[in-house]
Design an enzyme around this catalytic site. Sequence first.
Site, mmCIF file in Angstrom:
data_model
loop_
_atom_site.group_PDB
_atom_site.id
_atom_site.type_symbol
_atom_site.label_atom_id
_atom_site.label_comp_id
_atom_site.label_asym_id
_atom_site.label_seq_id
_atom_site.Cartn_x
_atom_site.Cartn_y
_atom_site.Cartn_z
ATOM 1 N N GLU A 150 -1.183 -14.314 0.735
ATOM 2 C CA GLU A 150 -1.365 -15.778 0.698
ATOM 3 C C GLU A 150 -2.362 -16.112 -0.403
ATOM 4 O O GLU A 150 -3.039 -15.211 -0.920
ATOM 5 C CB GLU A 150 -1.890 -16.272 2.049
ATOM 6 C CG GLU A 150 -0.929 -15.941 3.179
ATOM 7 C CD GLU A 150 -1.425 -16.425 4.539
ATOM 8 O OE1 GLU A 150 -2.489 -17.095 4.608
ATOM 9 O OE2 GLU A 150 -0.744 -16.131 5.531
ATOM 10 N N TRP A 176 3.296 -14.979 -4.311
ATOM 11 C CA TRP A 176 3.578 -13.706 -5.010
ATOM 12 C C TRP A 176 4.639 -12.892 -4.285
ATOM 13 O O TRP A 176 4.538 -11.663 -4.235
ATOM 14 C CB TRP A 176 2.315 -12.837 -5.145
ATOM 15 C CG TRP A 176 1.164 -13.475 -5.836
ATOM 16 C CD1 TRP A 176 -0.097 -13.656 -5.329
ATOM 17 C CD2 TRP A 176 1.130 -14.010 -7.163
ATOM 18 N NE1 TRP A 176 -0.884 -14.274 -6.256
ATOM 19 C CE2 TRP A 176 -0.165 -14.507 -7.391
ATOM 20 C CE3 TRP A 176 2.089 -14.128 -8.182
ATOM 21 C CZ2 TRP A 176 -0.543 -15.103 -8.587
ATOM 22 C CZ3 TRP A 176 1.702 -14.728 -9.383
ATOM 23 C CH2 TRP A 176 0.403 -15.195 -9.556
ATOM 24 N N ILE A 177 5.621 -13.546 -3.713
ATOM 25 C CA ILE A 177 6.600 -12.781 -2.931
ATOM 26 C C ILE A 177 7.752 -12.315 -3.835
ATOM 27 O O ILE A 177 8.582 -13.127 -4.284
ATOM 28 C CB ILE A 177 7.120 -13.605 -1.724
ATOM 29 C CG1 ILE A 177 5.935 -14.127 -0.896
ATOM 30 C CG2 ILE A 177 8.067 -12.733 -0.878
ATOM 31 C CD1 ILE A 177 4.907 -13.072 -0.473
ATOM 32 N N GLU A 235 1.148 -4.384 -4.359
ATOM 33 C CA GLU A 235 1.100 -3.403 -3.252
ATOM 34 C C GLU A 235 -0.291 -2.760 -3.140
ATOM 35 O O GLU A 235 -0.440 -1.571 -2.861
ATOM 36 C CB GLU A 235 2.207 -2.365 -3.388
ATOM 37 C CG GLU A 235 3.552 -3.050 -3.267
ATOM 38 C CD GLU A 235 4.625 -2.254 -2.580
ATOM 39 O OE1 GLU A 235 4.313 -1.271 -1.897
ATOM 40 O OE2 GLU A 235 5.793 -2.665 -2.711
HETATM 41 N N1 CAA Z 1 -1.851 2.646 9.199
HETATM 42 C C1 CAA Z 1 -2.023 2.216 10.489
HETATM 43 N N2 CAA Z 1 -3.041 1.399 10.866
HETATM 44 C C2 CAA Z 1 -3.914 1.021 9.896
HETATM 45 C C3 CAA Z 1 -3.796 1.434 8.554
HETATM 46 C C4 CAA Z 1 -2.715 2.295 8.216
HETATM 47 N N3 CAA Z 1 -2.528 2.726 6.966
HETATM 48 N N4 CAA Z 1 -4.796 0.893 7.843
HETATM 49 C C5 CAA Z 1 -5.530 0.162 8.689
HETATM 50 N N5 CAA Z 1 -5.009 0.253 9.955
HETATM 51 C C6 CAA Z 1 -5.517 -0.350 11.174
HETATM 52 C C7 CAA Z 1 -6.956 0.094 11.414
HETATM 53 O O1 CAA Z 1 -6.991 1.324 12.102
HETATM 54 C C8 CAA Z 1 -7.516 -1.053 12.221
HETATM 55 O O2 CAA Z 1 -7.100 -0.903 13.568
HETATM 56 P P1 CAA Z 1 -8.129 -1.162 14.799
HETATM 57 O O3 CAA Z 1 -8.478 -2.619 14.727
HETATM 58 O O4 CAA Z 1 -7.320 -0.824 16.005
HETATM 59 O O5 CAA Z 1 -9.305 -0.270 14.566
HETATM 60 C C9 CAA Z 1 -6.780 -2.272 11.665
HETATM 61 O O6 CAA Z 1 -5.576 -1.782 11.032
HETATM 62 C C10 CAA Z 1 -7.607 -3.006 10.618
HETATM 63 O O7 CAA Z 1 -7.851 -2.083 9.565
HETATM 64 P P2 CAA Z 1 -9.145 -2.122 8.668
HETATM 65 O O8 CAA Z 1 -10.348 -2.340 9.532
HETATM 66 O O9 CAA Z 1 -9.150 -0.927 7.776
HETATM 67 O O10 CAA Z 1 -8.857 -3.457 7.821
HETATM 68 P P3 CAA Z 1 -9.658 -4.049 6.598
HETATM 69 O O11 CAA Z 1 -9.541 -5.514 6.715
HETATM 70 O O12 CAA Z 1 -10.999 -3.415 6.439
HETATM 71 O O13 CAA Z 1 -8.835 -3.612 5.260
HETATM 72 C C11 CAA Z 1 -7.269 -2.928 3.660
HETATM 73 C C12 CAA Z 1 -7.727 -2.937 5.126
HETATM 74 C C13 CAA Z 1 -6.984 -1.468 3.317
HETATM 75 C C14 CAA Z 1 -8.253 -3.465 2.663
HETATM 76 C C15 CAA Z 1 -5.961 -3.761 3.662
HETATM 77 O O14 CAA Z 1 -6.272 -5.117 3.901
HETATM 78 C C16 CAA Z 1 -5.156 -3.638 2.391
HETATM 79 O O15 CAA Z 1 -4.428 -2.668 2.206
HETATM 80 N N6 CAA Z 1 -5.257 -4.672 1.515
HETATM 81 C C17 CAA Z 1 -4.351 -4.759 0.397
HETATM 82 C C18 CAA Z 1 -3.122 -5.537 0.787
HETATM 83 C C19 CAA Z 1 -1.937 -5.218 -0.066
HETATM 84 O O16 CAA Z 1 -1.678 -4.069 -0.427
HETATM 85 N N7 CAA Z 1 -1.149 -6.231 -0.369
HETATM 86 C C20 CAA Z 1 0.063 -6.027 -1.080
HETATM 87 C C21 CAA Z 1 1.057 -7.059 -0.711
HETATM 88 S S1 CAA Z 1 2.709 -6.500 -0.800
HETATM 89 C C22 CAA Z 1 3.158 -6.516 -2.421
HETATM 90 O O17 CAA Z 1 2.371 -6.617 -3.312
HETATM 91 C C23 CAA Z 1 4.594 -6.260 -2.614
HETATM 92 C C24 CAA Z 1 5.226 -6.666 -3.868
HETATM 93 O O18 CAA Z 1 5.018 -7.687 -4.461
HETATM 94 C C25 CAA Z 1 6.260 -5.762 -4.418
#
Ligand code: CAA
Length: 395
Positions: A132, A162-163, A370
């Site tokens: 978002e 950005w979808i 991603e």
């Molecule tokens: N697998 C399973 N569960 C996971 C996980 C994983 N890889 N990573 C996190 N979790 C779980 C955690 O265990 C946690 O669970 P609990 O609450 O039960 O403990 C919960 O999810 C929250 O995780 P975090 O506390 O680690 O969350 P955070 O807010 O600190 O941050 C982050 C996580 C890694 C920064 C994540 O927000 C992230 O990856 N951000 C980037 C988003 C992204 O990649 N966006 C891309 C959009 S898609 C795209 O771009 C596609 C396109 O155009 C082609």
Amino acid sequence: MAVATPPQSHSADDEAMILDVVRDLVREKVAPRAAAIDEHGEFARDIYKLFAENDLLGIPFPAEYGGLGLSFLTYVKVVEEVSKACASSGLMIAVQELGALPIIIAGNDAQKTKYIPKLASGEYIAAYALTEAGSGSDAAGSMRTRAEKRGDSYVLNGNKIWITQGSVADVISVFAVTDPTKGPNGISAFVVEKNFPGFKVGKLEKKMGIRGSPTCELIFENCVVPAENLLGEEGTGFKTAMKVLDKSRPGIAAQALGIAQGALDYAANYARERIAFGKPIGQQQGIQFMLADMKVEVEASRLLLYEAARKCDQSAPDLTLYAALAKLKAGDTAMKVTTDAVQILGGFGYSTDYPVERMMRDAKITQIYEGTQQIQRLVIARTLVGKWKAPATTA
Ligand code: CAA
């Protein structure tokens, strides 16, 4: 020429057969279209149809739901092959995977039966809607799109940006907040069809690269989604989103690796033929050192990517780490190698008459989407030192 459906157990023969078919398709049909796809900035339906006819859109989807049931390793090699010639076309295969994975990972049998065969055959185009305006890297903390249960439906309100493929998608995996008091555990995942009331495509982005892959805003205004389209339990959506990215980031690493390999091949050929100071520039040490460094980065990226793909196939416990390592390494390699390829071609490299400037523009997004390269580093570092939890304060 359709790829005959191979046996369910994956073998090296299945993979070799598919890669042979893909190399022919790329040489004959994709490569000749790449410059025009970039120039016109339109989703190439002819190429999508070609991939559908050759069963390339559901390579790792389960065979019982119409996929080929082959390995992630085969899938990333196919994305890599296509992306050597056209990054926008490689992305079609990767995003079909990204959009379908929430259903494959969290969906029930009825949901998989309803959607996966049509996504595998290419009848439906997929998209994945997490990001978002205020919630990119901080995907959970800042999500504003709401989903409220009303009777047998959820009503979605909010905007996604950005979808990738959003404007052409038939089916979109959408993440929305069902309980704002629960942080990441208050987010749920839904399958939204393009004709659900209240769903609209918004602004189409004008972009530096991957211009043949449409990127847009999606608008949900009292969008009514049947409750049966909730994926998994309420509140499990963020974990589903993260599990999906673990398996989809290697697809972007494969796109990046393909771009880098394509640019290296072009630059090496050019260096063999271009004469300066009485001999081919490939015989000049300055260029040789550049080409050797490009080759090292490409091969290192490939090793990490194939290891990450094997981890996907095994659903290994350290998959999150390897997906981030592969995406980080391959994305940075794509940027560096394409920039150096432009340099080796000199003024010709800067011209749209040659493909390397397109490859350089296409490479940049692999460091952004991603999960940015900074997010990959955060994910990697957390496997080493854990996630910081602020100590509880006492009044
Ligand atoms: N697998 C399973 N569960 C996971 C996980 C994983 N890889 N990573 C996190 N979790 C779980 C955690 O265990 C946690 O669970 P609990 O609450 O039960 O403990 C919960 O999810 C929250 O995780 P975090 O506390 O680690 O969350 P955070 O807010 O600190 O941050 C982050 C996580 C890694 C920064 C994540 O927000 C992230 O990856 N951000 C980037 C988003 C992204 O990649 N966006 C891309 C959009 S898609 C795209 O771009 C596609 C396109 O155009 C082609």
